[in-house]
Scaffold this active site. Structure first.
Site, PDB file in Angstrom:
ATOM      1  N   ARG A  70       0.908  -1.189  -0.073  1.00  5.13           N
ATOM      2  CA  ARG A  70      -0.006   0.057  -0.172  1.00  5.13           C
ATOM      3  C   ARG A  70       0.751   1.303  -0.013  1.00  5.13           C
ATOM      4  O   ARG A  70       2.067   1.331   0.294  1.00  5.13           O
ATOM      5  CB  ARG A  70      -0.984   0.126   1.200  1.00  5.13           C
ATOM      6  N   GLY A  71       0.096   2.348   0.101  1.00  9.10           N
ATOM      7  CA  GLY A  71       0.974   3.483  -0.308  1.00  9.10           C
ATOM      8  C   GLY A  71       1.184   3.855  -1.772  1.00  9.10           C
ATOM      9  O   GLY A  71       1.260   2.946  -2.411  1.00  9.10           O
ATOM     10  N   ALA A  72       1.062   5.105  -2.077  1.00  6.56           N
ATOM     11  CA  ALA A  72       0.482   5.447  -3.632  1.00  6.56           C
ATOM     12  C   ALA A  72       1.919   5.068  -4.408  1.00  6.56           C
ATOM     13  O   ALA A  72       1.646   4.165  -5.463  1.00  6.56           O
ATOM     14  CB  ALA A  72       0.389   6.843  -3.781  1.00  6.56           C
ATOM     15  N   ASP A  86      -1.906  11.056  -2.012  1.00  8.85           N
ATOM     16  CA  ASP A  86      -2.343   9.632  -2.914  1.00  8.85           C
ATOM     17  C   ASP A  86      -2.483  10.620  -4.280  1.00  8.85           C
ATOM     18  O   ASP A  86      -2.509   9.722  -5.278  1.00  8.85           O
ATOM     19  CB  ASP A  86      -3.655   8.932  -2.386  1.00  8.85           C
ATOM     20  N   ASN A  92      -5.398  12.478   0.813  1.00  8.25           N
ATOM     21  CA  ASN A  92      -4.485  11.531   1.429  1.00  8.25           C
ATOM     22  C   ASN A  92      -5.356  10.978   2.619  1.00  8.25           C
ATOM     23  O   ASN A  92      -6.456  11.183   2.599  1.00  8.25           O
ATOM     24  CB  ASN A  92      -3.192  12.439   2.339  1.00  8.25           C
TER      25      ASN A  92
HETATM   26  O1  MRU Z   1      -4.445   3.233   2.062  1.00 13.36           O
HETATM   27  P1  MRU Z   1      -3.043   3.539   2.191  1.00 13.36           P
HETATM   28  O2  MRU Z   1      -2.270   3.104   3.321  1.00 13.36           O
HETATM   29  O3  MRU Z   1      -2.589   2.919   0.792  1.00 13.36           O
HETATM   30  O4  MRU Z   1      -2.892   5.022   1.940  1.00 13.36           O
HETATM   31  C1  MRU Z   1      -1.445   5.622   2.054  1.00 13.36           C
HETATM   32  C2  MRU Z   1      -1.616   7.120   2.330  1.00 13.36           C
HETATM   33  O5  MRU Z   1      -2.326   7.722   2.291  1.00 13.36           O
HETATM   34  C3  MRU Z   1      -0.118   7.830   1.929  1.00 13.36           C
HETATM   35  O6  MRU Z   1       0.053   8.771   2.829  1.00 13.36           O
HETATM   36  C4  MRU Z   1       0.164   8.016   0.601  1.00 13.36           C
HETATM   37  O7  MRU Z   1      -0.104   6.881  -0.457  1.00 13.36           O
HETATM   38  C5  MRU Z   1       1.374   8.317   0.229  1.00 13.36           C
HETATM   39  S1  MRU Z   1       2.604   7.261   0.414  1.00 13.36           S
HETATM   40  C6  MRU Z   1       4.068   7.542   0.096  1.00 13.36           C
END
Ligand code: MRU
Length: 351
Positions: free
Chosen positions: A49-51, A241, A251
């Site tokens: 997970r994470g963009a 995101d 985000n």
């Molecule tokens: O639902 P997730 O855990 O994928 O959400 C992640 C976030 O909101 C992060 O802050 C975002 O993706 C930036 S990651 C460098």
């Protein structure tokens, strides 16, 4: 780089190996995804997970599909047709992080530019996935250094969710700023919001900072205002995101509340995001699709039910922070300041 590899390609297995982020911090176990469908499941179920990490994984998923289908294809257009299910299946996993669509589009462009036989095109796609992964680390390091330079010495930094090595190719966006600030002696400690309901802050941000010896204290989400009021926070840095053309930022749910609090306390609120997260085709935050995830993430904590059976819950996974609450957006190409419609467009033109 961080001391762990969140996403690793294994030639021998023709597979991508992902640290299972659902199991951290108790267990450090890895999931091997050897088909594009397994990569899509891993993204949907938040193994990864994470963009930026979602974008990198999707690129590898598509490369795997191409390696699998190349033998049966006559030419590159035929291979592209054979890959449609992988393109659309990977794109359907999570709607908010624009890096997913950015990475898939980049893979499609690379495929169309390939002139050789399908097997060569598939090899090109694997190369492109490696390039996306390597560039992500370089971008995060650049962002980290630019962001750290904005912080005064001894900064107590508050962050929300996990925008760290785990959420990227290994260095992090918001936590990349923390890493660089720590190396240059500007960081006193990180206050990590636990980030209900999936607890990315408590589980993941704390795990990766602690194992690198960067001081971190976890707080529950409702404590941020208290620490700001007491003068115990100097700046906020979060990831994103998707950043709309006007600078509105999607985000993790709860980011908007932190931005309002930072504004109320006169604290800088920084967003660290690579240009692959900036979506000039989305005019404002109102047009950003917000993922709604399973009720169970809210109704349960692990196996324990918190909410009475039969009671409805809400679970939007992201919120939108309006551009007026964002002090600056730190990208790998430079720091964008308001008005963002101009500054972001100028940074993207540089590419
Ligand atoms: O639902 P997730 O855990 O994928 O959400 C992640 C976030 O909101 C992060 O802050 C975002 O993706 C930036 S990651 C460098």
């Amino acid at each position: 780089m961080s001391a762990f590899r969140p996403i690793e390609w294994r030639d021998a297995e023709r597979a991508v190996v992902l640290i299972d982020q659902r199991r951290l911090p108790e267990n450090e176990v890895y999931v091997i995804a050897a088909t594009w469908e397994q990569v899509a499941d891993a993204i949907r179920e938040m193994v990864v997970r994470g963009a930026p990490a979602i974008g990198i994984s999707a690129a590898y998923g598509l490369a795997i599909a191409a390696l699998d289908r190349a033998a049966g294809a006559h030419d590159v257009p035929d291979l592209e047709r054979a890959l449609e299910a992988a393109f659309s299946g990977l794109a359907a996993t999570r709607p908010t992080a624009v890096n997913l669509f950015w990475a898939l589009e980049r893979m499609r462009r690379r495929l169309r530019a390939c002139e050789g036989p399908p097997a060569e095109a598939a090899a090109c796609l694997l190369e492109e996935a490696h390039a996306i992964a390597a560039e992500d680390v370089a971008m995060c390091e650049a962002m980290g250094d630019l962001g750290a330079a904005l912080l005064p010495e001894g900064t107590r930094l508050l962050t929300h969710c996990n925008a760290g090595g785990l959420a990227t190719g290994g260095y992090g966006t918001a936590l990349g700023v923390a890493r660089s600030a720590w190396k240059t002696g500007r960081l006193r400690h990180v206050l990590a919001d636990e980030t209900r309901p999936f607890l990315q802050g408590a589980r993941l941000t704390a795990w990766e900072l602690h194992r690198e010896g960067i001081p971190v204290r976890v707080i529950t989400d409702n404590m941020a205002g208290h620490f700001m009021q007491r003068g115990e926070v100097d700046a906020v840095v979060v990831g994103a995101d998707r950043v709309a053309a006007n600078g509105d930022v999607a985000n993790k749910i709860g980011t908007y509340a932190v931005a309002v609090l930072a504004h109320a306390h006169g604290l800088p609120f920084y967003v660290a995001a690579p240009t692959s997260t900036v979506d000039l085709a989305t005019p404002t935050g109102a047009e950003i699709p917000i993922e709604r995830r399973h009720d169970r993430e809210v109704t349960h904590l692990g196996d324990r039910r918190l909410v009475p059976a039969g009671v409805a819950v809400e679970n939007p996974a992201f919120d939108v922070t309006p551009a007026r609450l964002v002090t600056a957006i730190i990208t790998e190409r430079g720091v964008a300041r308001p008005p963002y419609a101009d500054s972001l467009a100028a940074l993207l033109r540089q590419g």
